[in-house]
Design an enzyme around this catalytic site. Structure first.
Site, PDB file in Angstrom:
ATOM      1  N   LYS A 116     -43.869 -24.914 -15.642  1.00  0.00           N
ATOM      2  CA  LYS A 116     -44.792 -25.948 -15.136  1.00  0.00           C
ATOM      3  C   LYS A 116     -44.023 -27.113 -14.506  1.00  0.00           C
ATOM      4  CE  LYS A 116     -49.166 -24.738 -15.949  1.00  0.00           C
ATOM      5  NZ  LYS A 116     -48.998 -23.303 -15.893  1.00  0.00           N
ATOM      6  N   LYS A 196     -48.297 -12.052 -12.219  1.00  0.00           N
ATOM      7  CA  LYS A 196     -49.607 -11.804 -12.834  1.00  0.00           C
ATOM      8  C   LYS A 196     -50.738 -12.444 -12.028  1.00  0.00           C
ATOM      9  CE  LYS A 196     -50.579 -15.796 -15.614  1.00  0.00           C
ATOM     10  NZ  LYS A 196     -51.610 -16.258 -16.486  1.00  0.00           N
ATOM     11  N   LYS A 199     -55.240 -18.015 -11.538  1.00  0.00           N
ATOM     12  CA  LYS A 199     -56.096 -18.917 -10.751  1.00  0.00           C
ATOM     13  C   LYS A 199     -55.283 -19.751  -9.789  1.00  0.00           C
ATOM     14  CE  LYS A 199     -58.762 -20.283 -14.666  1.00  0.00           C
ATOM     15  NZ  LYS A 199     -58.130 -20.438 -15.788  1.00  0.00           N
TER      16      LYS A 199
HETATM   17  P1  ADP Z   1     -54.510 -18.827 -15.301  1.00  0.00           P
HETATM   18  O1  ADP Z   1     -53.085 -18.406 -15.453  1.00  0.00           O
HETATM   19  O2  ADP Z   1     -55.231 -17.992 -14.325  1.00  0.00           O
HETATM   20  O3  ADP Z   1     -54.689 -20.308 -15.053  1.00  0.00           O
HETATM   21  P2  ADP Z   1     -55.188 -19.383 -18.008  1.00  0.00           P
HETATM   22  O4  ADP Z   1     -53.808 -19.889 -18.208  1.00  0.00           O
HETATM   23  O5  ADP Z   1     -56.307 -20.361 -18.029  1.00  0.00           O
HETATM   24  O6  ADP Z   1     -55.228 -18.530 -16.660  1.00  0.00           O
HETATM   25  O7  ADP Z   1     -55.449 -18.240 -19.072  1.00  0.00           O
HETATM   26  C1  ADP Z   1     -56.573 -18.098 -19.899  1.00  0.00           C
HETATM   27  C2  ADP Z   1     -56.444 -16.835 -20.727  1.00  0.00           C
HETATM   28  O8  ADP Z   1     -56.418 -15.695 -19.882  1.00  0.00           O
HETATM   29  C3  ADP Z   1     -55.165 -16.766 -21.565  1.00  0.00           C
HETATM   30  O9  ADP Z   1     -55.440 -16.105 -22.777  1.00  0.00           O
HETATM   31  C4  ADP Z   1     -54.247 -15.935 -20.734  1.00  0.00           C
HETATM   32  O10 ADP Z   1     -53.293 -15.253 -21.513  1.00  0.00           O
HETATM   33  C5  ADP Z   1     -55.225 -14.946 -20.116  1.00  0.00           C
HETATM   34  N1  ADP Z   1     -54.725 -14.484 -18.824  1.00  0.00           N
HETATM   35  C6  ADP Z   1     -54.544 -15.232 -17.711  1.00  0.00           C
HETATM   36  N2  ADP Z   1     -54.073 -14.479 -16.704  1.00  0.00           N
HETATM   37  C7  ADP Z   1     -53.945 -13.213 -17.195  1.00  0.00           C
HETATM   38  C8  ADP Z   1     -53.522 -11.970 -16.648  1.00  0.00           C
HETATM   39  N3  ADP Z   1     -53.153 -11.860 -15.374  1.00  0.00           N
HETATM   40  N4  ADP Z   1     -53.526 -10.881 -17.441  1.00  0.00           N
HETATM   41  C9  ADP Z   1     -53.925 -10.958 -18.733  1.00  0.00           C
HETATM   42  N5  ADP Z   1     -54.346 -12.094 -19.312  1.00  0.00           N
HETATM   43  C10 ADP Z   1     -54.369 -13.217 -18.565  1.00  0.00           C
END
Ligand code: ADP
Ligand code: TRP
Length: 348
Positions: A116, A196, A199
């Site tokens: 981050k 991965k 968002k």
């Molecule tokens: P992002 O990375 O899209 O901002 P978040 O950090 O808000 O998503 O993640 C919310 C939840 O979704 C967490 O439990 C995270 O581990 C899961 N998550 C986010 N992206 C993935 C992914 N590509 N595959 C599996 N789980 C994910």
């Protein structure tokens, strides 16, 4: 009720949910909600959202949108406590107490913190450094032992376990050491062919609210290769694959697409494409079309439910208010116990 049978999870209020959130986190939340032996608590981590640069109006909208997404995917306020983190002040209070057993060095070395800081070099704040402590507080406040989250959250859970151990050792609390609850889709790859689905990476995701046309459009941009070549089995679990086409180039994009095929159309379909790759060749146009339809079929009922919820804002308001009340009832007890054990209260 045995408190180690409590479950807590949260998703930051940074936007609409995507397939990664759904498969990595929400599917686990649903599975545990359906299991009678658990008391499940699911929150919107709106306070975590302010640890990186954000827009105030967007946060105001998103903290409600995530609740609507939760309800649309089937989280049920009759079975789970569904709430917004910021409505329960005890999260912030406990986080401060937990920071007393957490070293700065430990927090600075977490890979999630380093990532981050790299992403927002101008925003190297105390809030960001405190992110894992607040997350530990979210979990320990309810003495939850099981946390449905994706693989990327493992460093945060490790930190939460260490904090729980230290609190128990130093102050005699009885926090369980929380572990993650894994789903089949605990790592959903990006559509860009790298890393991965997230968002924060444009072009990487499919949202739960996307219609068929949008899904087709997003998939059509996913990188592929010539469609023919060698498949190598890699990884300790022998589950990962490398696709090397005739030109000798490795295609992570193809590996990612086939992971999505497996998640939405099953293992047999994936095996068929792997055989095609090593034989007559894959026709990516058809693959993407079939995959888009398979994804949309899973999302359509969620979108229908979402429309119903949007038409009933009073119901959503009630869920939010009642969820916070129920969460607070548990939270005040833990905070009271911690204050007493840390010497901030006389024993009653
Ligand atoms: P992002 O990375 O899209 O901002 P978040 O950090 O808000 O998503 O993640 C919310 C939840 O979704 C967490 O439990 C995270 O581990 C899961 N998550 C986010 N992206 C993935 C992914 N590509 N595959 C599996 N789980 C994910
Ligand atoms: N850090 C999590 C994420 O980025 C969100 C989160 C905050 C969380 N508090 C939590 C997840 C407590 C599980 C439990 O997705």
């Amino acid at each position: 009720m045995n408190p180690t049978k409590r479950v807590l999870s949260g998703i930051r209020a940074t936007g609409r949910l995507h397939l990664g959130n759904y498969l990595g986190a929400v599917k686990g939340m649903l599975a545990l909600q359906a299991d009678e032996q658990y008391q499940t608590l699911y929150m919107v981590a709106d306070v975590h959202t302010i640890t990186t640069p954000y827009d105030v109006e967007e946060l105001r909208r998103n903290r409600r949108e995530v609740i609507i997404d939760y309800l649309a995917v089937g989280l049920d306020p009759e079975r789970s406590i569904i709430f917004q983190q910021s409505e329960v002040n005890q999260h912030l209070e406990l986080a401060f107490y937990l920071s007393a057993v957490t070293t700065i060095g430990k927090m600075q070395h977490l890979p999630t913190f380093k990532d981050k800081v790299k992403q927002y070099p101008q925003h190297n704040t105390m809030a960001l450094l405190n992110y894992p402590i607040l997350m530990a507080a979210d979990i320990l406040l309810y003495k939850a032992g099981l946390v449905p989250v994706g693989k990327d959250q493992e460093p945060h859970l490790e930190a939460a376990r260490e904090i729980a151990r230290r609190m128990n050792q130093d102050y005699g609390t009885d926090f369980p050491e929380p572990v993650s609850f894994k789903t089949e889709g605990d790592y959903v790859p990006s559509l860009t062919g790298e890393g991965k689905m997230s968002k924060s990476v444009e072009g990487s995701y499919i949202n739960l609210t996307d219609d068929l046309e949008t899904i087709q459009h997003r998939l059509s941009a996913a990188p592929t290769d010539s469609g023919q070549g060698k498949v190598e089995v890699v990884g300790d679990d022998q589950k990962s694959r490398r696709f090397v086409d005739q030109s000798g180039a490795e295609s992570e994009g193809v590996a990612n697409l086939l992971s999505l095929v497996e998640l939405f159309e099953g293992e047999d379909k994936r095996n068929k494409y792997e055989a095609d790759y090593q034989g007559a060749g894959i026709r990516y146009g058809e693959l993407k079309q079939d995959l888009a339809v398979a994804i949309y079929e899973q999302l359509e009922p969620i979108q229908q439910k979402r429309r119903e919820l949007e038409a009933d804002p009073g119901y959503v308001d009630r869920v939010i208010a009642e969820g916070a009340d129920k969460a607070r009832q548990i939270a005040v007890e833990t905070v009271e116990e911690v204050r007493q054990k840390m010497g901030l209260r006389q024993w009653q």
